[in-house]
Design a protein around this motif. Sequence first.
Motif, mmCIF file in Angstrom:
data_model
loop_
_atom_site.group_PDB
_atom_site.id
_atom_site.type_symbol
_atom_site.label_atom_id
_atom_site.label_comp_id
_atom_site.label_asym_id
_atom_site.label_seq_id
_atom_site.Cartn_x
_atom_site.Cartn_y
_atom_site.Cartn_z
ATOM 1 N N GLN A 100 -2.942 2.567 -26.217
ATOM 2 C CA GLN A 100 -3.183 3.060 -24.869
ATOM 3 C C GLN A 100 -4.311 2.268 -24.201
ATOM 4 N N CYS A 101 -5.431 2.094 -24.904
ATOM 5 C CA CYS A 101 -6.551 1.343 -24.322
ATOM 6 C C CYS A 101 -6.167 -0.112 -24.091
ATOM 7 N N LEU A 102 -5.453 -0.705 -25.031
ATOM 8 C CA LEU A 102 -5.005 -2.086 -24.855
ATOM 9 C C LEU A 102 -4.143 -2.234 -23.604
ATOM 10 N N LEU A 103 -3.176 -1.357 -23.450
ATOM 11 C CA LEU A 103 -2.275 -1.460 -22.306
ATOM 12 C C LEU A 103 -2.988 -1.140 -20.997
ATOM 13 N N ASP A 104 -3.845 -0.128 -21.002
ATOM 14 C CA ASP A 104 -4.575 0.213 -19.775
ATOM 15 C C ASP A 104 -5.450 -0.952 -19.310
ATOM 16 N N HIS A 105 -6.242 -1.496 -20.225
ATOM 17 C CA HIS A 105 -7.251 -2.481 -19.836
ATOM 18 C C HIS A 105 -6.728 -3.920 -19.784
ATOM 19 N N GLN A 106 -5.713 -4.230 -20.568
ATOM 20 C CA GLN A 106 -5.245 -5.615 -20.623
ATOM 21 C C GLN A 106 -3.958 -5.862 -19.835
ATOM 22 N N VAL A 107 -3.255 -4.793 -19.482
ATOM 23 C CA VAL A 107 -1.995 -4.958 -18.733
ATOM 24 C C VAL A 107 -2.045 -4.214 -17.400
ATOM 25 N N ILE A 108 -2.220 -2.903 -17.431
ATOM 26 C CA ILE A 108 -2.096 -2.092 -16.225
ATOM 27 C C ILE A 108 -3.194 -2.415 -15.213
ATOM 28 N N GLU A 109 -4.435 -2.571 -15.664
ATOM 29 C CA GLU A 109 -5.562 -2.769 -14.738
ATOM 30 C C GLU A 109 -5.735 -4.217 -14.290
ATOM 31 N N ARG A 110 -5.037 -5.152 -14.897
ATOM 32 C CA ARG A 110 -5.219 -6.563 -14.549
ATOM 33 C C ARG A 110 -4.164 -6.983 -13.515
ATOM 34 N N ARG A 111 -4.610 -7.300 -12.332
ATOM 35 C CA ARG A 111 -3.692 -7.645 -11.249
ATOM 36 C C ARG A 111 -2.938 -8.945 -11.530
ATOM 37 N N GLU A 112 -3.560 -9.836 -12.301
ATOM 38 C CA GLU A 112 -2.927 -11.126 -12.575
ATOM 39 C C GLU A 112 -1.907 -11.058 -13.699
ATOM 40 N N VAL A 113 -1.747 -9.863 -14.297
ATOM 41 C CA VAL A 113 -0.830 -9.685 -15.426
ATOM 42 C C VAL A 113 0.328 -8.794 -15.017
ATOM 43 N N GLN A 114 1.547 -9.217 -15.352
ATOM 44 C CA GLN A 114 2.731 -8.403 -15.090
ATOM 45 C C GLN A 114 3.759 -8.640 -16.190
ATOM 46 N N PHE A 115 4.155 -7.563 -16.857
ATOM 47 C CA PHE A 115 5.232 -7.629 -17.845
ATOM 48 C C PHE A 115 6.404 -6.795 -17.350
ATOM 49 N N ASP A 116 7.591 -7.364 -17.442
ATOM 50 C CA ASP A 116 8.787 -6.598 -17.100
ATOM 51 C C ASP A 116 9.062 -5.522 -18.141
ATOM 52 N N THR A 117 8.751 -5.863 -19.405
ATOM 53 C CA THR A 117 9.087 -4.965 -20.509
ATOM 54 C C THR A 117 7.967 -4.951 -21.540
ATOM 55 N N VAL A 118 7.642 -3.761 -22.030
ATOM 56 C CA VAL A 118 6.758 -3.608 -23.181
ATOM 57 C C VAL A 118 7.559 -2.956 -24.299
ATOM 58 N N VAL A 119 7.575 -3.600 -25.463
ATOM 59 C CA VAL A 119 8.313 -3.101 -26.620
ATOM 60 C C VAL A 119 7.292 -2.712 -27.684
ATOM 61 N N ILE A 120 7.294 -1.451 -28.088
ATOM 62 C CA ILE A 120 6.307 -0.946 -29.043
ATOM 63 C C ILE A 120 7.001 -0.578 -30.345
ATOM 64 N N GLY A 121 6.614 -1.243 -31.421
ATOM 65 C CA GLY A 121 7.122 -0.893 -32.743
ATOM 66 C C GLY A 121 6.302 0.233 -33.345
ATOM 67 N N PHE A 122 6.973 1.253 -33.892
ATOM 68 C CA PHE A 122 6.253 2.396 -34.461
ATOM 69 C C PHE A 122 6.995 2.913 -35.687
ATOM 70 N N ALA A 123 6.345 3.795 -36.413
ATOM 71 C CA ALA A 123 6.975 4.569 -37.482
ATOM 72 C C ALA A 123 6.275 5.913 -37.542
ATOM 73 N N TRP A 124 6.912 6.879 -38.253
ATOM 74 C CA TRP A 124 6.334 8.205 -38.412
ATOM 75 C C TRP A 124 5.966 8.822 -37.053
ATOM 76 N N HIS A 125 4.727 9.264 -36.893
ATOM 77 C CA HIS A 125 4.313 9.935 -35.650
ATOM 78 C C HIS A 125 3.213 9.140 -34.935
#
Length: 318
Positions: free
Chosen positions: A103-128
Amino acid sequence: MTSRLGALLRATETRVVFALLAAIALVDIGLRLMESRLSGNLAHIAAIPEIIEAAGKPQRHSLLLLGNSLTHNGVSASVVGGRLPNVSVAKVTPDGTGLWDWQCLLDHQVIERREVQFDTVVIGFAWHLLSDQARHDPSRLGGLYCRMSDLANPRTIGLETGSDIGEFVAAAVLRTYALRDTLRNRFFQLVVPSYETFTQAGNAARAGVGAQPGDAPHEAGAPEVVHTYRTFAELVDRLKSKGTQVIVVAMPVQSDYEIDPALRELETSRGLSVIDLRKVAGLDSSHYLDEMHLNHAGQQILSKVLAADLHAELASAT
């Protein structure tokens, strides 16, 4: 005479305190200058802003692979990128991370940075690992992924108690404290033969028993934990508001686990896409390094299947 002696002692104590503070400051500065040399994981974390900026250009199609060591070992960015022509692929997979770190990575490195734009974010997970009940590490959050401004509402980054907040602040201020586990591991690697092999075996042995990795601690006799996904749902909303599609991938491990119905419900309520790769044809125990992590051959098999699924997912979205 007594007053002079007392003044001398107080002056000595003051000098000792200042000397200790100066020593701590010097060690902390030294760590900040050389921390990327302590481990490959820290070097990767230090490079995250540049990795994201290089791939997430607004004028090109782009995809971010996010996760922890499961995704690091399990997914090849080059294989995925080869199946998705004209898509710039970045891979960010720091060890031991879960919902609160991501969450912190995406907020500060993607969402809040105007010069950054990703069409898709793919998150690998397991369990909970995506649930509100996922374990949090205040030191890791404070020292590596979050910012002091996040303490305006500590519960939104998983901090529940005063001790959590204190640990977060200590890690944010003192690099020596934030990196204490890395420093300990480096020390024991130097002085204890086969220390790394021993710790990996211990982690693997714990992976399939008791609480699943990423779960919050569960006391014996306590009611069964109900996993909720409010924090993750809000994160998906923030990403969607920036024009980013979110896909989560249930990664394969050698022990069975379920995908929570509450996570599945987000497919309808939040437009989330869930790709289930818990069981992949061709993957067997020979493709694992341990209970959780794929070897190179396993990575190639999984990456090709994931790349095909992502190609179909992205094609249907357009």
